[in-house]
Structures are given as structure tokens and as C-alpha cells.
Design a protein around this motif. Structure first.
Motif, PDB file in Angstrom:
ATOM      1  N   ARG A  60       0.835  -1.200   0.000  1.00  0.00           N
ATOM      2  CA  ARG A  60       0.000   0.000   0.000  1.00  0.00           C
ATOM      3  C   ARG A  60       0.869   1.249   0.000  1.00  0.00           C
ATOM      4  O   ARG A  60       0.556   2.252  -0.652  1.00  0.00           O
ATOM      5  N   GLN A  61       1.953   1.190   0.753  1.00  0.00           N
ATOM      6  CA  GLN A  61       2.887   2.323   0.816  1.00  0.00           C
ATOM      7  C   GLN A  61       4.305   1.799   0.640  1.00  0.00           C
ATOM      8  O   GLN A  61       4.674   0.765   1.201  1.00  0.00           O
ATOM      9  N   THR A  62       5.090   2.504  -0.147  1.00  0.00           N
ATOM     10  CA  THR A  62       6.476   2.107  -0.361  1.00  0.00           C
ATOM     11  C   THR A  62       7.290   2.393   0.886  1.00  0.00           C
ATOM     12  O   THR A  62       7.238   3.492   1.440  1.00  0.00           O
ATOM     13  N   GLY A  63       8.040   1.406   1.345  1.00  0.00           N
ATOM     14  CA  GLY A  63       8.857   1.576   2.544  1.00  0.00           C
ATOM     15  C   GLY A  63      10.328   1.634   2.213  1.00  0.00           C
ATOM     16  O   GLY A  63      10.742   2.128   1.163  1.00  0.00           O
ATOM     17  N   GLU A  64      11.149   1.061   3.116  1.00  0.00           N
ATOM     18  CA  GLU A  64      12.592   1.029   2.912  1.00  0.00           C
ATOM     19  C   GLU A  64      12.950   0.170   1.701  1.00  0.00           C
ATOM     20  O   GLU A  64      12.285  -0.806   1.391  1.00  0.00           O
TER      21      GLU A  64
END
Length: 448
Positions: free
Chosen positions: A203-207
Motif C-alpha cells: 500500500r505504501q512504499t517503505g525502505e
């Protein structure tokens, strides 16, 4: 050691009694099915009996034939399992229709023919190409020092990445499988099981870097009392085994499959120990321990030689399960990218029988699960098959010994499954089979 060995032998004897009972019931039911079916069908020519595969394929595996070129390649659908075959030379092709957002994996398990001639260089190579013929992944796995007919699995990977342009588009991708073999290896055909999976985007781009700090120290081995738990014969029939000490019997040339549920943040340590008759013989690569992730991608494997005394094969420390592990440099770290069931596959080389007999030998599997459970990465959709990259409550219970270890829901016999799905449906057949079943059941109760 004497008490432990005696207890192990008693348990093996009890297990043998149960197995003989199950085989007897299956044989009787099978005979009833055969008699009734033969009476109802026209005469058919007899078929030659083939050698049964030592590997248990998925019951729902669909037959598929690889093509010699990309033209007309059979389509694989993420979430499905397939059965195919691999010739001794040349490439075979399959296709995948993929979107532009999901990662996809195809694991190819090769089952070498028992009794064939092998070298350490025998194995398979799996590659994935995008619609323009550009390489997305290339992996090779060989039998190495074991040189025994053990199942080996290699995965092909298509990852969607913002750091490269290839393999990101939607379209038809191709999976290419070929045999790796030496000139003096047997030119036989190997069976294949293919398992296609997909992983949704986040859902959200992280590291986008792998964790650098994690506990790489090996813990002290577990010294708990061992619990008998016989392994399965394939990925689908793998037996659940969580933290603990598990024992089984294994024969030369045999392979056992176990699965360990690992949540995000958890860390796995595993050691397989072989106990057998003492002697002066020496078998290279006698015991192999391999670890595969939930998509059946190889994480790591190790082998131990046998010198006539207890020996162990231990996996090197691995990082905790984390989505970001896919950005690591080492392949064995990159494979620890999913939560779900990880597979421990143990093989005893067929060559050990030449010096120490046909066994069976005593096997001990020590499993330790460390690390702290963490939150998942937040997927934007569902995997195929659904729930592949999560740990179900039933898996936790089975691994802890509180439920059916094989996940079948209570150890129902294969013969009853055959009856249920046979589709014959004749009332006479049902009465015959149930009558046979009742007789065998009464005898079983008397025996116990």
C-alpha cells in the motif's frame, strides 16, 4: 542413549503396525473398487506397472507439457500447481500472463530418477524472460556432493522495481527450464512439479535497503526430549514442525519434508542429526538439509559426511523474516522475504546403504524459532494462492503438536478419500466397501 534408542525402536515398531494397518485397509478397499469397477466397464488392455515416484505431487497438480520454444508455450496461472517432465537435453518453455504491479514466482521442483547415474554437476536451470526476451532472473541448482536422487527446487522470479525498466511491464512472460548434466549422466527424463505464485504490491512504499543489524549468533542447541514426527514426501504433504526436537526414521535415498510457520520478524535455526550403526565407512554428502521459503525458493542448504558415528547438518544463521530482505546482496538473505510456511527438506544419500545397509536410520531434527514478531509490510491486495504469505492459526497449532501435523484435519485414510471422490456411486459398491471396512476395523480394535 540406550533408553532413547530403545524408545525410538518401540515407536518405530508401533508406527510400522499403524502403517501396515492403513495399507491393509487401503488394499481391501482398493480390491473392492477394482472388482466393482471391472464388472461395470468394458474389458481394457492391461497396463504395465510403472515405478512409483518417491515424491508426493500435489493432489490438484494439473498436467502440463513444456514446449521447445516460446511459441505456443503452455500458460501457468499464479496460485496453481502443475506436473510436467524435463528431457535430458534442450529447453522447455512455459508462459505467464502478468500485470505491471505484482511480483511473480515460479518454483520448479525436479525429481531425478532413483537408481540413475548422477554426478555432482547434475541439476536444473530456471530462467524468466520478459515480453521482449530480456532476462528477469536466472538460477541453477545441482545435486552437488550428495549425488543422490533427491528432489531439488529452483525458482524463477519476476520483480517489479522502480530501479530498472525491464520486467516491469504487463504482458506474457516466459519461464525456461533446462537440465544441467554431465556427459556421463543418464539421459533420462525427470518429473517436474511447478508452483506459480504472485505477491501483491505494498500500500505504501517503505525502505528499499535490507536490514543491516540482526542477531547472527547461533543459539545453544535444544536439548528437549524428542517427539516422534515422520516427515512428508513432498511440499504439499510436508508435516508441520515448530520449535522443538523431532525424531523420525529415514532410509537411504529417502527425503522428508517438514514445514515451519514463521511470522514477520521471526528467525529460524535448524539442525538435522543422523544416528546409525557404527563402522569405518565414509560417505560424502550423506545427509542434506535444505530450507525453502513459502514460494518454494531455495534459501540455503548444507550437507554432512557420515563416518560411522552420529553426525549433523546445520544451517548457517539467517536473518529474521522481513520484506526488505529482498534488497540484500546475499541470495540466502534475499529469500527470507516472506512470512508463511518455510520448508525443511532432509535427504539421506542412497550411497550410504553400500557401507551401512538399508536402514532405516534414526533422524533427529532440532528446530528453534527466535526473534520478535513484527507487523507485516501492508500489502495492497491478496497473494495467489490466497494466504500464502501469512501464518494461519491452524499451522501454529499443528507445529506445536496441538493439531494434525499434516494439516489434513484428523488423519483420514487415503482409502476413504478414494471412495469419496471415485464418482462410481453404485449402491452395491458402497455396501461392499463399508462391509470390508467394518471387518477390518473390528480386527484393528482387537489387535490394539
Amino acid at each position: 542413549m540406550g533408553r532413547r534408542t530403545a524408545r525410538w525402536r518401540r515407536e518405530r515398531a508401533r508406527r510400522g503396525h499403524r502403517e501396515r494397518s492403513v495399507r491393509a485397509r487401503a488394499a481391501l478397499v482398493g480390491a473392492a473398487l477394482l472388482l466393482c469397477t471391472t464388472a461395470a466397464l468394458p474389458a481394457q488392455p492391461a497396463l504395465a506397472a510403472g515405478t512409483p515416484s518417491p515424491y508426493a505431487f500435489a493432489p490438484d497438480a494439473r498436467p502440463v507439457t513444456g514446449t521447445t520454444s516460446t511459441s505456443g508455450a503452455a500458460a501457468l496461472t499464479p496460485g496453481s500447481t502443475y506436473k510436467s517432465s524435463l528431457p535430458s537435453s534442450g529447453q522447455i518453455h512455459y508462459s505467464l500472463d502478468l500485470d505491471a504491479t505484482s511480483d511473480a514466482y515460479v518454483s520448479v521442483t525436479a525429481i531425478p530418477t532413483p537408481g540413475s547415474t548422477f554426478t555432482a554437476r547434475d541439476g536444473i536451470r530456471v530462467s524468466v524472460e520478459d515480453p521482449d526476451g530480456r532476462s528477469c532472473s536466472l538460477e541453477t541448482e545441482t545435486l552437488d556432493a550428495v549425488r543422490s536422487a533427491r528432489p531439488i527446487a529452483v525458482w524463477g522470479v519476476r520483480e517489479v522495481s522502480a530501479h530498472r525498466t525491464r520486467c516491469n511491464s504487463a504482458g506474457t512472460y516466459h519461464v525456461i527450464v533446462e537440465r544441467v548434466r554431465a556427459a556421463d549422466s543418464a539421459p533420462d527424463t525427470w518429473d517436474l512439479e511447478l508452483f506459480a505464485t504472485s505477491e501483491p504490491p505494498l500500500r505504501q512504499t517503505g525502505e528499499t535497503t535490507a536490514p543491516e543489524a540482526w542477531n547472527s549468533a547461533s543459539p545453544a542447541p535444544l536439548t528437549d526430549e524428542d517427539v516422534p514426527r515422520e516427515g512428508g514426501s513432498g511440499f504439499t504433504s510436508a508435516v508441520s514442525a515448530g520449535q522443538g526436537v523431532w525424531s523420525s526414521a529415514i532410509e537411504p535415498g529417502g527425503t522428508l519434508f517438514y514445514k515451519v510457520p514463521l511470522d514477520w520478524g521471526r528467525q529460524l535455526y535448524a539442525t538435522a542429526e543422523l544416528g546409525g550403526p557404527s563402522g569405518d565407512g565414509y560417505t560424502v554428502g550423506a545427509l542434506n538439509l535444505a530450507l525453502y521459503n513459502p514460494a518454494r525458493g531455495l534459501v540455503d542448504d548444507t550437507s554432512a559426511n557420515y563416518r560411522g558415528k552420529r553426525t549433523a547438518a546445520e544451517l548457517a544463521p539467517l536473518p529474521p523474516v522481513a520484506y526488505e530482505n529482498r534488497y540484500a546482496k546475499a541470495e540466502r538473505f534475499r529469500a527470507m522475504r516472506f512470512a508463511g510456511s518455510y520448508y525443511l527438506v532432509i535427504h539421506l544419500a542412497a550411497g550410504i546403504a553400500e557401507r551401512y545397509g538399508d536402514g532405516p536410520f534414526e533422524l533427529t531434527l532440532r528446530v528453534r524459532v527466535g526473534g520478535e514478531e513484527a507487523a507485516g509490510p501492508g500489502y495492497a491486495g491478496e497473494s495467489e494462492p490466497r494466504g500464502l504469505f501469512q501464518v494461519a492459526a491452524s499451522d501454529r497449532e499443528a507445529a506445536a503438536g496441538n493439531g494434525p501435523a499434516d494439516g489434513t484435519g484428523g488423519g483420514g485414510d487415503a482409502a476413504m478419500t478414494v471412495l469419496a471422490v471415485s464418482g462410481i456411486g453404485a449402491g452395491t459398491l458402497v455396501l461392499v466397501v463399508l462391509g470390508v471396512w467394518a471387518v477390518v476395523a473390528r480386527r484393528r480394535v482387537g489387535a490394539w
